[in-house]
Design an enzyme around this catalytic site. Structure first.
Site, short mmCIF file in Angstrom:
data_model
loop_
_atom_site.label_atom_id
_atom_site.label_comp_id
_atom_site.label_asym_id
_atom_site.label_seq_id
_atom_site.Cartn_x
_atom_site.Cartn_y
_atom_site.Cartn_z
N SER A 186 -4.49 52.47 -24.29
CA SER A 186 -4.56 53.92 -24.50
C SER A 186 -4.15 54.75 -23.29
O SER A 186 -3.85 55.93 -23.42
CB SER A 186 -5.97 54.31 -24.94
N HIS A 214 -6.23 52.08 -31.05
CA HIS A 214 -5.15 53.06 -30.90
C HIS A 214 -3.88 52.65 -31.65
O HIS A 214 -2.86 53.34 -31.56
CB HIS A 214 -4.84 53.28 -29.42
N LYS A 244 -10.57 57.42 -34.77
CA LYS A 244 -9.38 58.00 -34.12
C LYS A 244 -8.39 58.44 -35.20
O LYS A 244 -8.58 59.49 -35.81
CB LYS A 244 -8.81 57.00 -33.11
C1 LIG Z 1 -9.57 50.34 -27.34
C2 LIG Z 1 -10.81 51.01 -27.84
N1 LIG Z 1 -11.72 50.26 -28.49
C3 LIG Z 1 -12.86 50.81 -28.97
C4 LIG Z 1 -13.13 52.15 -28.79
C5 LIG Z 1 -14.40 52.72 -29.33
O1 LIG Z 1 -14.18 53.34 -30.55
P1 LIG Z 1 -15.19 54.42 -31.13
O2 LIG Z 1 -14.83 55.73 -30.54
O3 LIG Z 1 -15.02 54.36 -32.60
O4 LIG Z 1 -16.56 53.99 -30.71
C6 LIG Z 1 -12.22 52.95 -28.12
C7 LIG Z 1 -12.53 54.40 -27.92
O5 LIG Z 1 -12.11 55.04 -27.01
C8 LIG Z 1 -11.02 52.37 -27.64
O6 LIG Z 1 -10.12 53.12 -26.99
#
Ligand SMILES: Cc1ncc(COP(=O)(O)O)c(C=O)c1O
Length: 396
Positions: A186, A214, A244
């Site tokens: 990200s 992402h 997201k």
């Molecule tokens: C790669 C990744 N995994 C998991 C998450 C966590 O997701 P959530 O916002 O649904 O808790 C994020 C959130 O920023 C993320 O970027």
């Protein structure tokens, strides 16, 4: 009387963070998180959300969510294993599996929760996990929770992964070995080298886990990075988030029926924390249905991403090596990146500075997330503001 130890701890640590410019003052968005947002009464072009497809405010999703509140109420009422599994959760899981091309899926309350749950349900202290050095915090915490040996490999360095997989196997110390990676990283927008990762996994019998937070809704015509490479049959865990691109809240793992069966009896956040609300479940289901029916929003996202990238690149900004709509604008110096973001804010663009330790030292940046909901006019306005501040700070 409350603890003096705690007071001392809080005071000294907060003061320390403030002194070093690391204390994050959190902005409050007044209203919805759309392509434009309001903060302290000012309307800003929003280039900082993960609402890639603009679904967080989509009329159809709002409508089904309202109906679900009428029919099912506002809460699930219990954890999934007692009587909190509503027909709406079951429907959501069926949709996720169809979307991801797997036998089954399990939904959690968030993506973070999901990584904590799924990794530790399968891996334990007699195992090892090969983890990309730029993996997300929730992966790192999920790995720690499992007590497995964590072996970091250099970011997307397939020679390093292969060497470390070989060492781990030859050591004979581990019962199971997993390789885990973000699908899309990200901070830079690069895509994991999944074909090579899968090949290495096959050579060394590694369990494969892809966190596509992402990638879902973005790559593979919206179905994610595993689909982008046509590897649905070769990845054990397709993890994703509903928070997201899907625009709602929640996380999931899609995979084989036996894996999902196991997670439903062994992953602790599923067993011991209440499920997402009826409105969340139906809105996510609806969003996935929309993505399966049409690639229109996905195409718009890519069009907007390419438009913004082109505009910033032509101005002379370093936009890195992103392969997705995520558009970093790499400034280098941390303080300059922060000043740049502050000036953008003052001029009407909300794009957050990302600095060490989230990204390597000396690669401070402003990260832009264009969405399908931005209009060309908004993007043009943002590009003009970038030009103004870039020239003012001698960055271009
Ligand atoms: C790669 C990744 N995994 C998991 C998450 C966590 O997701 P959530 O916002 O649904 O808790 C994020 C959130 O920023 C993320 O970027």
């Amino acid at each position: 009387m409350t603890s003096r130890n705690l007071d001392q701890f809080l005071e000294s640590n907060i003061a320390d963070l403030k002194e070093n410019g690391l204390y994050n003052e959190i902005d409050t968005v007044e209203g919805a998180n759309g392509p434009e947002i309001k903060i302290k009464g000012n309307t800003l072009i929003n280039l900082s959300s993960n609402n890639y497809l603009g679904l967080a405010t989509h009329a159809e999703l709002k409508s089904v969510a309202k109906q679900a509140i009428e029919s099912h109420g506002v809460g699930a009422g219990a954890v999934r294993t007692i009587n909190g599994t509503l027909d709406l959760h079951v429907e959501l899981e069926k949709r996720i599996a169809a979307f991801k091309g797997t036998e089954a899926a399990i939904a959690y309350q968030s993506g973070f929760n999901c990584n904590m749950a799924a990794i530790s349900a399968v891996m334990d202290k007699n195992d090892a996990i090969l983890s990309d050095s730029l993996n997300h915090a929730s992966i790192i915490d999920g790995c720690r929770l499992s007590k497995a040996k964590i072996i970091r490999f250099e970011h997307s360095d397939m020679e390093d992964l292969r060497a470390k997989a070989r060492d781990a196997v030859e050591s004979g110390e581990y019962n199971k070995i997993m390789v885990i990676t973000d699908g899309v990283f990200s901070m830079d927008g690069d895509i994991a080298k999944l074909p090579e990762i899968v090949e290495i996994a096959e050579d060394f019998d590694l369990i494969t886990y892809v966190d596509d937070a992402h990638g879902s809704g973005v790559t593979g015509d919206g179905a994610g990075t595993v689909k982008h490479f046509g590897l649905q049959d070769k990845v054990d865990f397709q993890m994703g988030t509903l928070s997201k691109a899907i625009g709602v809240i929640g996380g999931y793992v899609a995979g084989k029926q036996s894996l999902i069966d196991w997670l439903k009896v062994r992953s602790r956040p599923f067993l011991f924390s209440t499920a997402v609300s009826p409105a969340d479940a139906v809105a996510s289901t609806k969003a996935i249905e929309m993505l399966m029916e049409s690639t229109e929003l996905n195409e718009k996202l890519w069009e907007n991403g390419n438009y913004l990238k082109k505009g910033l690149k032509e101005l002379g900004f370093d936009i890195g090596e992103s392969e997705t709509p995520i558009t970093p604008c790499i400034i280098g110096d941390e303080k300059q990146a922060q000043t740049f973001s502050k000036r953008l804010y003052e001029e009407g663009v909300y794009a957050k500075a990302i600095v060490f330790p989230t990204v390597p030292r000396g690669t401070g940046r402003v990260r832009n997330m264009p969405t399908a909901a931005h209009t060309k006019e908004m993007l043009d306005r943002a590009i003009r503001i970038y030009e103004k501040i870039g020239k003012e700070m001698n960055l271009i």
